[in-house]
Design an enzyme around this catalytic site. Structure first.
Site, short mmCIF file in Angstrom:
data_model
loop_
_atom_site.label_atom_id
_atom_site.label_comp_id
_atom_site.label_asym_id
_atom_site.label_seq_id
_atom_site.Cartn_x
_atom_site.Cartn_y
_atom_site.Cartn_z
N SER A 120 0.83 -1.21 0.00
CA SER A 120 0.00 0.00 0.00
C SER A 120 0.85 1.25 0.00
O SER A 120 0.42 2.29 -0.45
CB SER A 120 -0.83 0.08 1.28
OG SER A 120 -1.65 -1.02 1.41
N ASN A 152 -3.86 5.88 -2.61
CA ASN A 152 -3.62 6.04 -1.18
C ASN A 152 -3.02 7.40 -0.83
O ASN A 152 -3.25 7.92 0.27
CB ASN A 152 -2.72 4.92 -0.65
CG ASN A 152 -3.52 3.65 -0.37
OD1 ASN A 152 -4.75 3.68 -0.36
ND2 ASN A 152 -2.85 2.55 -0.15
N GLU A 181 -3.27 -0.26 -9.60
CA GLU A 181 -2.16 0.63 -9.93
C GLU A 181 -0.94 -0.23 -10.26
O GLU A 181 -0.57 -1.11 -9.47
CB GLU A 181 -1.83 1.54 -8.75
CG GLU A 181 -2.96 2.54 -8.46
CD GLU A 181 -2.77 3.28 -7.13
OE1 GLU A 181 -3.05 4.47 -7.10
OE2 GLU A 181 -2.35 2.65 -6.14
N1 3HC Z 1 -16.75 -11.30 -2.40
C1 3HC Z 1 -17.95 -11.51 -2.91
N2 3HC Z 1 -18.98 -10.67 -2.76
C2 3HC Z 1 -18.75 -9.57 -2.05
C3 3HC Z 1 -17.50 -9.25 -1.49
C4 3HC Z 1 -16.46 -10.18 -1.69
N3 3HC Z 1 -15.24 -9.99 -1.20
N4 3HC Z 1 -17.59 -8.06 -0.83
C5 3HC Z 1 -18.86 -7.63 -0.97
N5 3HC Z 1 -19.55 -8.54 -1.70
C6 3HC Z 1 -20.94 -8.48 -2.10
C7 3HC Z 1 -21.83 -8.08 -0.94
O1 3HC Z 1 -22.07 -9.20 -0.12
C8 3HC Z 1 -23.07 -7.63 -1.69
O2 3HC Z 1 -23.84 -8.76 -2.07
P1 3HC Z 1 -25.44 -8.68 -2.06
O3 3HC Z 1 -25.78 -7.66 -3.11
O4 3HC Z 1 -25.85 -10.07 -2.42
O5 3HC Z 1 -25.82 -8.28 -0.67
C9 3HC Z 1 -22.47 -6.99 -2.94
O6 3HC Z 1 -21.12 -7.47 -3.07
C10 3HC Z 1 -22.42 -5.52 -2.92
O7 3HC Z 1 -22.01 -5.13 -1.65
P2 3HC Z 1 -22.83 -4.07 -0.83
O8 3HC Z 1 -24.23 -4.41 -0.66
O9 3HC Z 1 -22.06 -3.80 0.44
O10 3HC Z 1 -22.92 -2.90 -1.83
P3 3HC Z 1 -22.03 -1.75 -2.28
O11 3HC Z 1 -22.62 -1.33 -3.54
O12 3HC Z 1 -21.89 -0.79 -1.16
O13 3HC Z 1 -20.56 -2.28 -2.62
C11 3HC Z 1 -18.33 -1.90 -1.97
C12 3HC Z 1 -19.62 -2.59 -1.65
C13 3HC Z 1 -17.83 -2.32 -3.35
C14 3HC Z 1 -17.32 -2.34 -0.93
C15 3HC Z 1 -18.57 -0.34 -1.97
O14 3HC Z 1 -19.13 0.03 -0.75
C16 3HC Z 1 -17.31 0.42 -2.20
O15 3HC Z 1 -16.87 0.60 -3.33
N6 3HC Z 1 -16.71 0.93 -1.09
C17 3HC Z 1 -15.46 1.65 -1.17
C18 3HC Z 1 -14.35 0.65 -1.14
C19 3HC Z 1 -13.02 1.29 -1.28
O16 3HC Z 1 -12.85 2.50 -1.30
N7 3HC Z 1 -12.00 0.45 -1.39
C20 3HC Z 1 -10.66 0.90 -1.50
C21 3HC Z 1 -10.06 0.97 -0.14
S1 3HC Z 1 -8.39 1.50 -0.19
C22 3HC Z 1 -7.52 0.11 -0.52
O17 3HC Z 1 -8.02 -0.96 -0.62
C23 3HC Z 1 -6.05 0.28 -0.69
C24 3HC Z 1 -5.27 -0.39 0.39
O18 3HC Z 1 -3.91 -0.28 0.04
C25 3HC Z 1 -5.44 0.25 1.75
#
Ligand code: 3HC
Length: 278
Positions: A139, A210, A172
């Site tokens: 990260s 990040n 990335e």
């Molecule tokens: N595997 C399978 N399914 C998954 C899953 C996974 N790992 N994670 C979530 N799902 C499913 C959920 O269970 C849900 O299923 P359902 O519709 O049957 O209930 C579906 O995907 C959609 O999830 P949500 O209902 O929670 O709906 P969202 O539309 O809110 O999507 C999300 C979830 C994609 C996590 C969205 O909230 C999002 O984009 N959040 C921001 C995430 C983000 O910013 N990530 C980057 C973080 S920084 C990073 O990672 C960098 C590191 O270096 C720190």
């Protein structure tokens, strides 16, 4: 069943076997995504119990995605069961790092501990072949530093996925001054073969996402500490006012408060003059 798009082009790929080191939050998602797209995956962990935990997460997630595909009419039940089985069968789990010698690309997704990485990359450099892409999902740490540890700087790239890997479309792809052009081009193609969108970036703290996201999340926590708004209202504000899928406080929890703190405090120690990292 409709042919899986990633699997269809398997014969034209230069990469076949993907090593994933670490099956935690990010690594299990990377291993799963590669296996779902038809790659053979060698999954490496330090201990059998971590392998078992990572594989259980993959199994849960691939089942969930397959049952959603059924619900959307993209697969029938039988095809979904076959997809789960073939995905899991493509993953070989082992604690033996010599198994990386069979890999065309190795993606490291271990915890951000430099002492551990130094040991690990020294070993990777010893085991892998001259054509292998060596990629770190770090990260916030320097890709050049890991390139030096492994002694194969031309073969080293950053390949930074986002949580949850199974759903997030961006990766990335980071080059250092020493990354060979052919290795970088193969790394970009590999990411595209996962049906993810690569963006190119040079080796700088936090790359693009990040570098912007972590100071933003820390600023949100400062607003809460100063009593500007409650955590819930900060999140609501950014979801409804800026169209973010998740508010910054929830995002800090989702990424992990320990990870967020370790990124910002590491940068703060290394770049004390950079205001965004205070
Ligand atoms: N595997 C399978 N399914 C998954 C899953 C996974 N790992 N994670 C979530 N799902 C499913 C959920 O269970 C849900 O299923 P359902 O519709 O049957 O209930 C579906 O995907 C959609 O999830 P949500 O209902 O929670 O709906 P969202 O539309 O809110 O999507 C999300 C979830 C994609 C996590 C969205 O909230 C999002 O984009 N959040 C921001 C995430 C983000 O910013 N990530 C980057 C973080 S920084 C990073 O990672 C960098 C590191 O270096 C720190």
């Amino acid at each position: 069943m409709r042919a899986l798009r990633g699997v269809r082009s398997l014969s034209s790929r230069s990469e076949r076997t993907v090593g994933v080191i670490g099956l935690g939050l990010m690594g299990h998602g990377i291993a799963q995504t590669a296996a779902e797209k038809g790659y053979n995956v060698v999954a490496i962990e330090l201990e059998d119990k971590f392998l078992a935990g990572g594989l259980a997460r993959v199994d849960d997630s691939v089942r969930k995605l397959a049952s959603k595909a059924v619900a959307k009419g993209k697969m029938d039940e039988r095809a979904a069961a076959a997809h789960v089985e073939s995905t899991m069968a493509r993953i070989t789990a082992t604690t033996d790092r010599d198994a990386l010698s069979a890999c065309d690309i190795v993606i490291e997704a271990m915890i951000e501990d430099l002492a551990l990485k130094e040991k690990l990359y020294t070993e990777i450099g010893r085991v892998v072949g001259d054509e292998c892409i060596i990629a770190s999902n770090t990260s916030s740490l320097s890709i050049s530093r890991m390139a030096a540890y492994c002694g194969r700087p031309g073969q080293m790239v950053g390949m930074h996925f986002f949580n949850p890997v199974q759903l997030m479309k961006l990766v990335e792809v980071v080059r250092t001054d020493a990354t060979e052009a052919a290795i970088f081009a193969r790394a970009m193609s590999f990411v595209e073969s996962l049906e993810k969108r690569p963006v190119e970036c040079i080796d700088t703290p936090g790359f693009v996402v990040n570098r912007l996201l972590v100071p933003y999340v820390c600023s949100a926590i400062l607003l809460v500490e100063r009593g500007v708004a409650s955590p819930r209202d900060v999140d609501t504000a950014m979801k409804l006012g800026a169209g973010h899928p998740m508010g910054p406080v929830a995002l800090a929890d989702y990424v992990g408060l320990d990870t967020t703190l370790s990124i910002i405090s590491g940068w703060n120690a290394e770049f004390p003059e950079e205001q965004a990292f205070t």
